[in-house]
Design a protein around this motif. Sequence first.
Motif, short mmCIF file in Angstrom:
data_model
loop_
_atom_site.label_atom_id
_atom_site.label_comp_id
_atom_site.label_asym_id
_atom_site.label_seq_id
_atom_site.Cartn_x
_atom_site.Cartn_y
_atom_site.Cartn_z
N THR A 8 0.91 -1.19 -0.15
CA THR A 8 0.13 -0.03 -0.11
C THR A 8 0.92 1.20 0.04
N GLU A 38 -2.49 -2.61 -6.24
CA GLU A 38 -2.65 -2.53 -4.96
C GLU A 38 -2.53 -1.08 -4.21
N TRP A 39 -1.45 -0.68 -4.77
CA TRP A 39 -0.95 0.34 -4.31
C TRP A 39 -1.86 1.46 -4.63
N SER A 80 -4.92 1.59 -2.72
CA SER A 80 -4.79 2.24 -1.44
C SER A 80 -4.79 3.61 -1.14
#
Length: 168
Positions: A26, A159-160, A163
């Motif tokens: 994240t 995913e990053w 986030s």
Amino acid sequence: MRYHSHIVTSLCLGAAAAAHTSLSFTASYTAGVVIGSLLPDIDEPKSYVGRRSMGMSNKVKEAFGHRGMTHSLVVWGIIALVISWESSSLFASGFVLGYLFHILEDFFSVQGVPLFWPFTAKRFKIPIYRTGNLVEKSLFYAAFALLVYIGAKEQLFFEWWRSLALFR
């Protein structure tokens, strides 16, 4: 190792750790890795973090020298214990890993690191590169390429990005 090399190689190692553990890649985790990868050089006033330390870097260098206390696994262990005791956040996990990665990266420099300070000031090393030389630059580009590969293969960049959407 220069600050940008520490950031990229630590992010590469952090991506590998996230890909093979339950850690999430994240924005918080990566911020922790980046800050942790820079902080050990608070003992050098001319370093990226040292120039931004409002004079604290001078005091640390005066007391312990460059690549002294802040590059010790003993000190890292104490920091890791305190941080993990106080927080279970992804930022904290990233910070602890980034700090460890910095020590590991400097272990491969010709200067080495005092891994077991304060018990011994002996510097341990596997001398592969000298700060700023062609080998370090090659490590930087290799780590960058590997970071992109791992990030794409494991879908860590998605995913990053997801986030970040939490902050909107």
